[in-house]
Design a protein around this motif. Structure first.
Motif, PDB file in Angstrom:
ATOM      1  N   THR A   1      43.245  42.555  42.942  1.00 35.29           N
ATOM      2  CA  THR A   1      42.250  41.498  43.128  1.00 35.29           C
ATOM      3  C   THR A   1      42.917  40.202  43.569  1.00 35.29           C
ATOM      4  O   THR A   1      42.341  39.446  44.355  1.00 35.29           O
ATOM      5  CB  THR A   1      41.382  41.248  41.877  1.00 35.29           C
ATOM      6  OG1 THR A   1      42.184  40.771  40.799  1.00 35.29           O
ATOM      7  CG2 THR A   1      40.631  42.510  41.473  1.00 35.29           C
ATOM      8  N   ILE A  58      37.298  35.494  46.612  1.00 37.24           N
ATOM      9  CA  ILE A  58      37.102  36.119  45.305  1.00 37.24           C
ATOM     10  C   ILE A  58      37.140  37.623  45.491  1.00 37.24           C
ATOM     11  O   ILE A  58      36.674  38.151  46.505  1.00 37.24           O
ATOM     12  CB  ILE A  58      35.776  35.675  44.643  1.00 37.24           C
ATOM     13  CG1 ILE A  58      35.695  36.195  43.194  1.00 37.24           C
ATOM     14  CG2 ILE A  58      34.572  36.107  45.459  1.00 37.24           C
ATOM     15  CD1 ILE A  58      34.577  35.575  42.378  1.00 37.24           C
ATOM     16  N   ALA A  84      41.855  38.508  47.056  1.00 40.98           N
ATOM     17  CA  ALA A  84      41.333  37.137  47.013  1.00 40.98           C
ATOM     18  C   ALA A  84      42.097  36.249  47.993  1.00 40.98           C
ATOM     19  O   ALA A  84      41.499  35.451  48.725  1.00 40.98           O
ATOM     20  CB  ALA A  84      41.403  36.578  45.595  1.00 40.98           C
ATOM     21  N   VAL A 127      39.062  40.352  37.933  1.00 36.64           N
ATOM     22  CA  VAL A 127      38.562  39.359  38.885  1.00 36.64           C
ATOM     23  C   VAL A 127      39.628  38.313  39.145  1.00 36.64           C
ATOM     24  O   VAL A 127      40.282  37.832  38.210  1.00 36.64           O
ATOM     25  CB  VAL A 127      37.288  38.654  38.356  1.00 36.64           C
ATOM     26  CG1 VAL A 127      36.764  37.636  39.362  1.00 36.64           C
ATOM     27  CG2 VAL A 127      36.214  39.661  37.989  1.00 36.64           C
ATOM     28  N   SER A 128      39.796  37.943  40.418  1.00 36.88           N
ATOM     29  CA  SER A 128      40.701  36.851  40.799  1.00 36.88           C
ATOM     30  C   SER A 128      40.020  35.984  41.848  1.00 36.88           C
ATOM     31  O   SER A 128      39.270  36.483  42.684  1.00 36.88           O
ATOM     32  CB  SER A 128      42.010  37.391  41.373  1.00 36.88           C
ATOM     33  OG  SER A 128      42.720  38.124  40.406  1.00 36.88           O
ATOM     34  N   VAL A 129      40.325  34.683  41.782  1.00 35.35           N
ATOM     35  CA  VAL A 129      39.828  33.723  42.751  1.00 35.35           C
ATOM     36  C   VAL A 129      41.041  33.016  43.351  1.00 35.35           C
ATOM     37  O   VAL A 129      41.967  32.629  42.626  1.00 35.35           O
ATOM     38  CB  VAL A 129      38.895  32.683  42.090  1.00 35.35           C
ATOM     39  CG1 VAL A 129      38.458  31.626  43.090  1.00 35.35           C
ATOM     40  CG2 VAL A 129      37.689  33.366  41.472  1.00 35.35           C
ATOM     41  N   ALA A 188      31.981  33.018  45.106  1.00 32.25           N
ATOM     42  CA  ALA A 188      32.722  31.776  44.884  1.00 32.25           C
ATOM     43  C   ALA A 188      32.358  30.822  46.013  1.00 32.25           C
ATOM     44  O   ALA A 188      32.342  31.216  47.184  1.00 32.25           O
ATOM     45  CB  ALA A 188      34.230  32.035  44.877  1.00 32.25           C
TER      46      ALA A 188
END
Length: 118
Positions: free
Chosen positions: A53, A24, A57, A107-109, A15
């Motif tokens: 996640t 991320i 993040a 997935v996490s941002v 990211a």
């Protein structure tokens, strides 16, 4: 410029966000039961990996990573429904978005929320 990298199995994710902190994290959904048990104690909810996640993040965006107790990260929802993560001892807040990149990855941002929007 904020830059963050995560590795999950054969996947490498990055990211990049000019002018803001970003984090991320990705986890393979085929992770071991031992790893799931290790994070299950810290998180509540149906999707333990997605919760993990989110925490990772936020900690990456904060810049301290796992030097901070992952169990200390807290989350709230704004009136618009955005998920915001906070780390004790840090005045910054991080908006967290789950990203769908297939059934095999969680997935996490997280991106820093500008003061005017906090």
């Amino acid at each position: 410029m904020g830059v963050s990298v995560s590795y999950a199995g054969a996947s490498i994710l990055m990211a990049v966000l000019p002018g803001s902190a970003v984090g991320i994290d990705a986890e393979s959904r085929s992770t071991s039961e031992a790893r799931l048990e290790a994070v299950r104690d810290l998180l509540r909810g149906d999707d333990v990996l997605q919760g993990w996640t989110r925490v990772e993040a936020v900690l990456k965006a904060d810049g301290r990573g796992l030097r901070v107790d992952p169990g200390a990260v807290s989350f709230t929802r704004t009136t618009t429904g955005a998920l915001v993560g906070m780390v004790p001892g840090a005045p910054r807040r991080f908006e967290v978005t789950d990203v769908s990149l297939g059934a095999d990855l969680a997935v996490s941002v997280a991106r820093e929320v500008p003061e005017a929007r906090a």
